[in-house]
Design an enzyme around this catalytic site. Structure first.
Site, PDB file in Angstrom:
ATOM      1  N   GLY A 158       5.566  -5.347 -23.033  1.00 30.83           N
ATOM      2  CA  GLY A 158       4.170  -5.818 -23.029  1.00 30.83           C
ATOM      3  C   GLY A 158       3.268  -4.667 -23.440  1.00 30.83           C
ATOM      4  O   GLY A 158       3.686  -3.769 -24.173  1.00 30.83           O
ATOM      5  N   ILE A 160       1.962  -2.140 -21.651  1.00 29.11           N
ATOM      6  CA  ILE A 160       2.359  -0.803 -21.174  1.00 29.11           C
ATOM      7  C   ILE A 160       3.686  -0.398 -21.811  1.00 29.11           C
ATOM      8  O   ILE A 160       3.847   0.748 -22.263  1.00 29.11           O
ATOM      9  CB  ILE A 160       2.433  -0.772 -19.629  1.00 29.11           C
ATOM     10  CG1 ILE A 160       1.039  -1.045 -19.046  1.00 29.11           C
ATOM     11  CG2 ILE A 160       2.959   0.578 -19.137  1.00 29.11           C
ATOM     12  CD1 ILE A 160       1.002  -1.260 -17.542  1.00 29.11           C
ATOM     13  N   THR A 238       7.651   2.268 -13.231  1.00 27.24           N
ATOM     14  CA  THR A 238       6.207   2.363 -12.970  1.00 27.24           C
ATOM     15  C   THR A 238       5.615   0.962 -12.873  1.00 27.24           C
ATOM     16  O   THR A 238       4.404   0.789 -13.017  1.00 27.24           O
ATOM     17  CB  THR A 238       5.477   3.155 -14.086  1.00 27.24           C
ATOM     18  OG1 THR A 238       5.792   2.569 -15.354  1.00 27.24           O
ATOM     19  CG2 THR A 238       5.871   4.609 -14.092  1.00 27.24           C
ATOM     20  N   ARG A 240       6.782  -2.372 -10.523  1.00 26.07           N
ATOM     21  CA  ARG A 240       6.680  -2.757  -9.115  1.00 26.07           C
ATOM     22  C   ARG A 240       7.983  -2.374  -8.420  1.00 26.07           C
ATOM     23  O   ARG A 240       9.076  -2.571  -8.970  1.00 26.07           O
ATOM     24  CB  ARG A 240       6.442  -4.258  -8.962  1.00 26.07           C
ATOM     25  CG  ARG A 240       5.025  -4.721  -9.205  1.00 26.07           C
ATOM     26  CD  ARG A 240       4.057  -4.171  -8.133  1.00 26.07           C
ATOM     27  NE  ARG A 240       2.684  -4.606  -8.338  1.00 26.07           N
ATOM     28  CZ  ARG A 240       1.743  -3.920  -9.005  1.00 26.07           C
ATOM     29  NH1 ARG A 240       2.046  -2.748  -9.543  1.00 26.07           N
ATOM     30  NH2 ARG A 240       0.511  -4.386  -9.124  1.00 26.07           N
ATOM     31  N   GLU A 269       6.005  -0.226   0.139  1.00 27.73           N
ATOM     32  CA  GLU A 269       4.937   0.743  -0.132  1.00 27.73           C
ATOM     33  C   GLU A 269       3.974   0.722   1.035  1.00 27.73           C
ATOM     34  O   GLU A 269       3.603  -0.367   1.465  1.00 27.73           O
ATOM     35  CB  GLU A 269       4.177   0.376  -1.413  1.00 27.73           C
ATOM     36  CG  GLU A 269       4.910   0.821  -2.634  1.00 27.73           C
ATOM     37  CD  GLU A 269       4.114   0.653  -3.925  1.00 27.73           C
ATOM     38  OE1 GLU A 269       2.869   0.534  -3.876  1.00 27.73           O
ATOM     39  OE2 GLU A 269       4.751   0.639  -4.976  1.00 27.73           O
ATOM     40  N   HIS A 288       2.600   5.610  -6.216  1.00 29.20           N
ATOM     41  CA  HIS A 288       1.931   4.538  -6.990  1.00 29.20           C
ATOM     42  C   HIS A 288       0.623   5.041  -7.620  1.00 29.20           C
ATOM     43  O   HIS A 288      -0.470   4.559  -7.300  1.00 29.20           O
ATOM     44  CB  HIS A 288       1.684   3.312  -6.099  1.00 29.20           C
ATOM     45  CG  HIS A 288       1.527   2.043  -6.900  1.00 29.20           C
ATOM     46  ND1 HIS A 288       1.877   0.804  -6.436  1.00 29.20           N
ATOM     47  CD2 HIS A 288       1.043   1.820  -8.156  1.00 29.20           C
ATOM     48  CE1 HIS A 288       1.627  -0.122  -7.342  1.00 29.20           C
ATOM     49  NE2 HIS A 288       1.112   0.477  -8.409  1.00 29.20           N
TER      50      HIS A 288
HETATM   51  C1  DGY Z   1      -1.674  -2.389 -11.233  1.00 30.51           C
HETATM   52  O1  DGY Z   1      -2.824  -2.415 -11.684  1.00 30.51           O
HETATM   53  O2  DGY Z   1      -1.003  -3.409 -11.062  1.00 30.51           O
HETATM   54  C2  DGY Z   1      -1.103  -1.052 -10.919  1.00 30.51           C
HETATM   55  O3  DGY Z   1       0.105  -1.115 -10.281  1.00 30.51           O
HETATM   56  C3  DGY Z   1      -2.087  -0.201 -10.127  1.00 30.51           C
HETATM   57  O4  DGY Z   1      -2.993   0.260 -11.009  1.00 30.51           O
END
Ligand code: DGY
Length: 328
Positions: A158, A160, A238, A240, A269, A288
């Site tokens: 996606g 990111i 990075t 979840r 978390e 996080h």
């Molecule tokens: C999100 O926005 O989902 C990130 O994990 C935190 O910025």
């Protein structure tokens, strides 16, 4: 005048100026900055709330929604929406907004920071230097993994994932992805090959996760998936925490089934200080912080405000949450 303005719950107080856009547009009840969830004043205000501006630390489920019969919009200051029961919102006609796009580059930067740190064993090397274990330049000390020429498997190409691909390409990495659908333009531009997840896991030197958490992706990286990875491979997460089974990850690191991992997100978390994961070799855990830059967090707040205000007046949200894609 003021009492005709809609009531909005801001679940956690944010720094001065971040929510200026709300001024004069709504009344607010604001939760404590450091306390996740709904404290007593927020719970008390729920029955009159027409909007909620929340963080990823608040669970917005049927129980909360049942206490908020006037609620019309939930705006989360995050791109991930796994803390929100979207079906329960839809069933009540409540629209949900999130903050895609504005945190893409910051999160991709953090992904590369984790990748570099784990590949080049920065935590061990830095700790050894500080502790007086740097006795001489050593030809065999703190040997890591070359990124140039290594293959990066991106799970979820996606926004990111694509930003990570762009960065990794500049490092000379070979790229593949496993995603619900093809991405012809990005694949062609960056030379990313789409492969099945099983192939990606088996062939990647680094696997990086960039997909939302859902019932389809919960523990997607479990003992079986980890067992198919190369023993020299690194895992970066990075996205979840719950996409990775933490026990399986700890086992894989202790037994050398994989060579290292860098995780900015964990299950649970926060990860308690006594959690066994902290004792794993070549594991870097961050709290996080993917989107944690001054500019990015301010932009996230601004988008959350825009979504909230649109929802309050019944306009289309600038960034509505879209229905989930098919599983991988
Ligand atoms: C999100 O926005 O989902 C990130 O994990 C935190 O910025």
């Amino acid at each position: 005048m003021n009492d005709i303005l809609p009531l909005v719950l801001v679940t956690r107080a944010l720094p001065e100026g971040w929510l200026d856009g709300l001024r004069g547009r709504c009344r607010t009840v604001v939760g404590d900055a450091q306390t996740p969830g709904f404290d007593a004043p927020l719970l008390e205000a729920l029955p009159d709330a027409e909007g909620i501006l929340c963080l990823l630390t608040e669970r917005i489920d049927g129980a909360v929604l049942d206490r908020a019969p006037r609620l019309r919009v939930v705006s989360t200051m995050a791109v991930g929406v796994d803390n929100i029961d979207l079906d329960a919102c839809a069933a009540r006609g409540i629209v949900v907004g999130h903050t895609p796009g504005v945190l893409t580059e910051a999160t991709a930067d953090l992904t590369m920071a984790l990748l570099l740190a784990v590949a080049r064993r920065l935590p061990d090397a830095a700790a050894d230097a500080r502790a007086g274990r740097w006795s001489t330049w050593s030809p065999t000390g703190w040997l890591g993994t070359d990124l140039h020429g290594a293959s990066l498997g991106i799970v979820g190409l996606g926004k990111i994932g694509t930003a990570v691909a762009r960065r990794a390409r500049a490092f000379g990495m070979r790229l593949m992805h496993a995603s619900p659908g093809p991405k012809p333009a990005v694949e062609a531009e960056l030379g990313v090959e789409r492969v099945p997840l099983t192939q990606l896991l088996a062939q990647s030197d680094v696997v990086s996760l960039h997909l939302p958490l859902s019932s389809d992706t919960h523990h997607l990286i479990d003992a079986r998936a980890l067992a198919t990875m190369k023993s020299t491979a690194l895992l970066i997460n990075t996205a979840r925490g719950a996409i990775v089974d933490p026990q399986a990850l700890a086992h894989a690191l202790h037994t050398g089934a994989i060579a290292g991992a860098g995780i900015d997100v964990t299950e649970p978390e926060p990860l308690p200080a006594e959690h066994p994961l902290y004792g794993c070799p070549n594991l870097l855990v961050l709290p996080h912080i993917g989107s944690a830059t001054h500019g990015t967090r301010r932009r996230m707040a601004a988008v959350a405000v825009d979504n909230l205000l649109a929802g309050l007046v019944g306009s289309p949200l600038p960034h509505p949450v879209l229905p989930p894609r098919a599983p991988l």
